[in-house]
Design an enzyme around this catalytic site. Structure first.
Site, PDB file in Angstrom:
ATOM      1  N   ASP A 139       0.029  18.682 -21.569  1.00 12.88           N
ATOM      2  CA  ASP A 139      -0.609  17.359 -21.635  1.00 12.88           C
ATOM      3  C   ASP A 139       0.240  16.494 -22.563  1.00 12.88           C
ATOM      4  O   ASP A 139       0.229  16.659 -23.780  1.00 12.88           O
ATOM      5  CB  ASP A 139      -2.044  17.488 -22.161  1.00 12.88           C
ATOM      6  CG  ASP A 139      -2.750  16.130 -22.285  1.00 12.88           C
ATOM      7  OD1 ASP A 139      -2.070  15.092 -22.277  1.00 12.88           O
ATOM      8  OD2 ASP A 139      -3.991  16.132 -22.392  1.00 12.88           O
TER       9      ASP A 139
ATOM     10  N   PHE B  65     -22.593  10.007 -27.364  1.00 12.88           N
ATOM     11  CA  PHE B  65     -21.783   9.191 -28.272  1.00 12.88           C
ATOM     12  C   PHE B  65     -21.378   7.853 -27.666  1.00 12.88           C
ATOM     13  O   PHE B  65     -21.138   6.887 -28.368  1.00 12.88           O
ATOM     14  CB  PHE B  65     -20.545   9.962 -28.772  1.00 12.88           C
ATOM     15  CG  PHE B  65     -19.554  10.320 -27.705  1.00 12.88           C
ATOM     16  CD1 PHE B  65     -19.729  11.465 -26.940  1.00 12.88           C
ATOM     17  CD2 PHE B  65     -18.443   9.534 -27.481  1.00 12.88           C
ATOM     18  CE1 PHE B  65     -18.811  11.805 -25.947  1.00 12.88           C
ATOM     19  CE2 PHE B  65     -17.508   9.865 -26.503  1.00 12.88           C
ATOM     20  CZ  PHE B  65     -17.704  11.004 -25.726  1.00 12.88           C
TER      21      PHE B  65
ATOM     22  N   LYS C 244      -1.654   5.866 -23.100  1.00 12.41           N
ATOM     23  CA  LYS C 244      -1.049   6.195 -24.395  1.00 12.41           C
ATOM     24  C   LYS C 244       0.474   6.272 -24.229  1.00 12.41           C
ATOM     25  O   LYS C 244       1.200   5.451 -24.763  1.00 12.41           O
ATOM     26  CB  LYS C 244      -1.601   7.528 -24.910  1.00 12.41           C
ATOM     27  CG  LYS C 244      -3.081   7.479 -25.264  1.00 12.41           C
ATOM     28  CD  LYS C 244      -3.615   8.839 -25.660  1.00 12.41           C
ATOM     29  CE  LYS C 244      -5.110   8.838 -25.826  1.00 12.41           C
ATOM     30  NZ  LYS C 244      -5.579   8.714 -27.202  1.00 12.41           N
TER      31      LYS C 244
ATOM     32  N   PHE D 142      -9.291  18.763 -25.261  1.00  5.74           N
ATOM     33  CA  PHE D 142      -9.704  17.375 -25.363  1.00  5.74           C
ATOM     34  C   PHE D 142     -10.991  17.262 -24.534  1.00  5.74           C
ATOM     35  O   PHE D 142     -11.188  18.038 -23.602  1.00  5.74           O
ATOM     36  CB  PHE D 142      -8.611  16.415 -24.854  1.00  5.74           C
ATOM     37  CG  PHE D 142      -9.028  14.985 -25.022  1.00  5.74           C
ATOM     38  CD1 PHE D 142      -9.148  14.439 -26.291  1.00  5.74           C
ATOM     39  CD2 PHE D 142      -9.380  14.192 -23.932  1.00  5.74           C
ATOM     40  CE1 PHE D 142      -9.597  13.144 -26.468  1.00  5.74           C
ATOM     41  CE2 PHE D 142      -9.820  12.886 -24.108  1.00  5.74           C
ATOM     42  CZ  PHE D 142      -9.926  12.368 -25.379  1.00  5.74           C
ATOM     43  N   THR D 143     -11.860  16.312 -24.887  1.00  9.76           N
ATOM     44  CA  THR D 143     -13.199  16.250 -24.258  1.00  9.76           C
ATOM     45  C   THR D 143     -13.152  16.269 -22.725  1.00  9.76           C
ATOM     46  O   THR D 143     -13.815  17.091 -22.081  1.00  9.76           O
ATOM     47  CB  THR D 143     -13.940  14.970 -24.714  1.00  9.76           C
ATOM     48  OG1 THR D 143     -13.053  13.860 -24.554  1.00  9.76           O
ATOM     49  CG2 THR D 143     -14.375  15.045 -26.161  1.00  9.76           C
TER      50      THR D 143
ATOM     51  N   TYR E  86       0.844  -1.199   0.000  1.00 16.16           N
ATOM     52  CA  TYR E  86       0.000   0.000   0.000  1.00 16.16           C
ATOM     53  C   TYR E  86       0.879   1.249   0.000  1.00 16.16           C
ATOM     54  O   TYR E  86       0.624   2.215  -0.714  1.00 16.16           O
ATOM     55  CB  TYR E  86      -0.898  -0.012   1.239  1.00 16.16           C
ATOM     56  CG  TYR E  86      -1.917   1.099   1.226  1.00 16.16           C
ATOM     57  CD1 TYR E  86      -3.170   0.908   0.645  1.00 16.16           C
ATOM     58  CD2 TYR E  86      -1.634   2.343   1.795  1.00 16.16           C
ATOM     59  CE1 TYR E  86      -4.102   1.924   0.618  1.00 16.16           C
ATOM     60  CE2 TYR E  86      -2.572   3.360   1.777  1.00 16.16           C
ATOM     61  CZ  TYR E  86      -3.804   3.153   1.193  1.00 16.16           C
ATOM     62  OH  TYR E  86      -4.718   4.158   1.165  1.00 16.16           O
TER      63      TYR E  86
ATOM     64  N   ARG F 165     -16.072  10.978 -34.885  1.00 12.23           N
ATOM     65  CA  ARG F 165     -15.621  12.233 -34.287  1.00 12.23           C
ATOM     66  C   ARG F 165     -16.302  13.357 -35.055  1.00 12.23           C
ATOM     67  O   ARG F 165     -15.674  14.071 -35.833  1.00 12.23           O
ATOM     68  CB  ARG F 165     -14.089  12.336 -34.347  1.00 12.23           C
ATOM     69  CG  ARG F 165     -13.385  11.508 -33.293  1.00 12.23           C
ATOM     70  CD  ARG F 165     -13.503  12.134 -31.927  1.00 12.23           C
ATOM     71  NE  ARG F 165     -13.259  11.199 -30.838  1.00 12.23           N
ATOM     72  CZ  ARG F 165     -13.516  11.466 -29.566  1.00 12.23           C
ATOM     73  NH1 ARG F 165     -14.016  12.606 -29.206  1.00 12.23           N
ATOM     74  NH2 ARG F 165     -13.292  10.585 -28.628  1.00 12.23           N
TER      75      ARG F 165
HETATM   76  N1  F0G Z   1      -5.501  13.996 -22.897  1.00 17.59           N
HETATM   77  C1  F0G Z   1      -5.466  13.545 -24.171  1.00 17.59           C
HETATM   78  C2  F0G Z   1      -4.741  14.339 -25.199  1.00 17.59           C
HETATM   79  C3  F0G Z   1      -6.115  12.350 -24.518  1.00 17.59           C
HETATM   80  O1  F0G Z   1      -6.065  11.920 -25.783  1.00 17.59           O
HETATM   81  C4  F0G Z   1      -6.794  11.616 -23.516  1.00 17.59           C
HETATM   82  C5  F0G Z   1      -7.497  10.373 -23.838  1.00 17.59           C
HETATM   83  C6  F0G Z   1      -6.792  12.117 -22.212  1.00 17.59           C
HETATM   84  C7  F0G Z   1      -6.140  13.304 -21.943  1.00 17.59           C
HETATM   85  C8  F0G Z   1      -7.501  11.397 -21.100  1.00 17.59           C
HETATM   86  O2  F0G Z   1      -6.776  10.281 -20.735  1.00 17.59           O
HETATM   87  O3  F0G Z   1      -8.312   8.342 -21.231  1.00 17.59           O
HETATM   88  O4  F0G Z   1      -6.353   8.085 -19.683  1.00 17.59           O
HETATM   89  O5  F0G Z   1      -8.322   9.401 -18.990  1.00 17.59           O
HETATM   90  N2  F0G Z   1      -7.801   9.999 -25.005  1.00 17.59           N
HETATM   91  C9  F0G Z   1      -8.472   8.721 -25.359  1.00 17.59           C
HETATM   92  C10 F0G Z   1      -8.763   8.644 -26.838  1.00 17.59           C
HETATM   93  C11 F0G Z   1      -9.661   8.440 -24.520  1.00 17.59           C
HETATM   94  O6  F0G Z   1      -9.393   7.640 -27.253  1.00 17.59           O
HETATM   95  O7  F0G Z   1      -8.356   9.510 -27.604  1.00 17.59           O
HETATM   96  P1  F0G Z   1      -7.477   8.963 -20.127  1.00 17.59           P
END
Ligand code: F0G
Length: 482
Positions: A223, A455, A266, A132-133, A80, A389
């Site tokens: 990021d 989506f 990633k 990013f979303t 832990y 997208r």
């Molecule tokens: N920032 C970027 C540029 C991303 O592409 C993503 C995730 C995140 C943050 C969030 O990271 O998924 O580990 O919480 N992109 C994925 C995609 C979901 O399919 O493009 P996460």
């Protein structure tokens, strides 16, 4: 960027690894694919893996691990608190990014939650190259406003600009002059800009942004989720970096930033995430939220096995042969499609190939979701799963009206080291067939439309019986081929 040349002169990307573990794939017959896409409500998120041949939904959490990564997972130190696995990761982060403080989190958006909670206050602004979303959602949730300053070139479908992800620094300075530096929570640069087609920024542009931040006493948050691809593009396309190693370029980037966060789903080909900082104050502010939302400071919601894999994966990302895997294979797909007249985003970026669905099925109005329809059609003819997208990924406004996307794209992600060249040739082949038969593709309408994140969970059906017509033409052309 060094690349193995073929005597024939052909421009072929070459796998610089061998496959030692495989996972069996099936291409189920087209009649089953028709049933599957209908069961999924024409939403590729709702397809089951067993019905999918090539999964190009995302590059997140599905990159192939190396033998060294898998081996490291066997020696993970489970505890832990005080795990040796975490100490190894912390040391690797300091070695690569030169940042002393590291906070582990379970994935990228968890880092966004913590950074937004600490720095975004109601009425503040977060300028960035592009959102990013999940990033935007967290900033807005904390009362901030996202200001996007992507250069004009970034939003063009076709361009020969090498760095479409660059930030417009004049616009950034204007915002600071207008609202005052104290109103800026931080400036965010997203490397390998996801939503505009995985497009890179240059090192020079980041240096300018960093200069503006320093001059105005504003933090620069980076990021780094798509850093591997962006490193490739900087080395391949930026004259002043041609003779620098990936490691040197990485350090130059991190020296310009105050905070770096990333999704290790990633970057590093594992599953997890982290926040790196160089300042003790920043570290202390974020630290308590990590223990509150993620877990103790030596695991942050991650399995220690993934922590070991991340450490090795980050080291492996400092290798040219590793970072070129994604972009060179994507470039192959994009160039082949472009040659065949299929509308694609150019130049090729990282992350995946992006098809301009608005132009591909220009007879489908935006109200009938051209990118969603194309995603369903591609699954039908090839068992290939891409991601919509376009407007389905947007949300209705407060009055219930559609807010249409700037671009209607079908994203075909290329998880790193997963697909072979012949599989990608199959993708190109089926897309070209689909393009020649594009008039047969029709629109979609919602039958189940959730208010939030439609989506992910929404279900749609064809506006006409176009699925059956497409299947009939496929059978006429392909006979009993799958
Ligand atoms: N920032 C970027 C540029 C991303 O592409 C993503 C995730 C995140 C943050 C969030 O990271 O998924 O580990 O919480 N992109 C994925 C995609 C979901 O399919 O493009 P996460």
């Amino acid at each position: 960027m060094s690349k193995v040349k073929f005597y024939s002169g052909e421009n072929v990307p070459l796998e610089m690894h061998k496959v030692r573990i495989i996972q069996k794939l099936d291409l189920v017959p087209i009649d089953r694919r028709l049933q599957a896409i209908k069961e999924a409500g024409n939403n590729t998120f709702l397809l089951k893996n067993r019905d999918i041949f090539l999964d190009m939904l995302t590059d997140s959490g599905v990159n192939a691990m190396s033998d060294q990564q898998l081996a490291s997972m066997m020696v993970a130190d489970d505890s832990y608190a005080g795990s040796e696995s975490f100490t190894r990761l912390e040391q690797k982060i300091e070695e690569i990014f030169g940042m002393k403080y590291f906070l582990p989190v379970h994935q990228g958006r968890a880092a966004e939650n913590i950074i937004s909670k600490v720095y975004v206050t109601p009425g503040s602004f977060v300028p960035m190259n592009y959102h990013f979303t999940t990033t935007k959602a967290h900033i807005v949730l904390n009362g901030g406003t996202v200001e996007e300053f992507i250069t004009e070139e970034g939003l063009k479908f076709n361009s020969d600009h090498p760095f479409k992800g660059n930030m417009d620094t004049v616009a950034l300075q204007k915002l600071i002059d207008r609202v005052g530096a104290s109103k800026i929570a931080y400036v965010r640069v997203e490397t390998g800009t996801n939503l505009i087609g995985g497009q890179p920024h240059s090192l020079e542009n980041l240096r300018e942004v960093s200069g503006i931040c320093k001059k105005n006493g504003i933090k620069l948050v980076f990021d780094a989720s798509l850093l591997a691809d962006n490193l490739y593009f900087i080395k391949a396309r930026e004259e002043s970096c041609k003779n620098k190693s990936i490691r040197e370029i990485t350090r130059e980037i991190s020296d310009l930033c105050d905070i770096i966060y990333f999704s290790a789903r990633k970057l590093g080909c594992a599953r997890g995430g982290g926040i790196c900082s160089r300042n003790h104050d920043d570290y202390m502010k974020m630290r308590e939220l990590v223990t509150l939302y993620e877990g103790f400071l030596t695991y942050g919601g991650m399995s220690v096995r993934e922590i070991e894999a991340m450490t090795v994966g980050l080291e492996e990302t400092m290798d040219e042969n590793m970072v070129n895997q994604g972009p060179q294979f994507i470039e192959f797909v994009v160039n082949e499609l472009h040659k065949a007249g299929v509308p694609v985003i150019t130049p090729a970026g990282g992350l995946g190939a992006h098809i301009n669905a608005g132009a591909f099925v220009s007879h489908i109005p935006q109200s009938e979701y051209p990118a969603g329809a194309l995603a369903a059609a591609l699954y039908l003819v090839g068992g290939i799963r891409g991601m919509e997208r376009g407007s389905i990924s947007e949300q209705r406004d407060a009055d219930g009206n559609e807010t249409y996307a700037n671009m209607e794209l079908l994203r075909l992600a290329a998880p790193r080291r997963v697909f072979t060249l012949s599989q990608l040739k199959f993708v190109v082949d089926r897309i070209i067939w689909l393009y020649q038969n594009r008039e047969l593709i029709g629109g979609l309408k919602f039958v189940e439309e959730p208010k939030m994140l439609r989506f992910f969970f929404g279900k749609l059906e064809g506006t006409t019986g176009w699925h059956e017509k497409l299947v009939a033409k496929f059978k006429a052309d392909f006979g009993d081929s799958l």
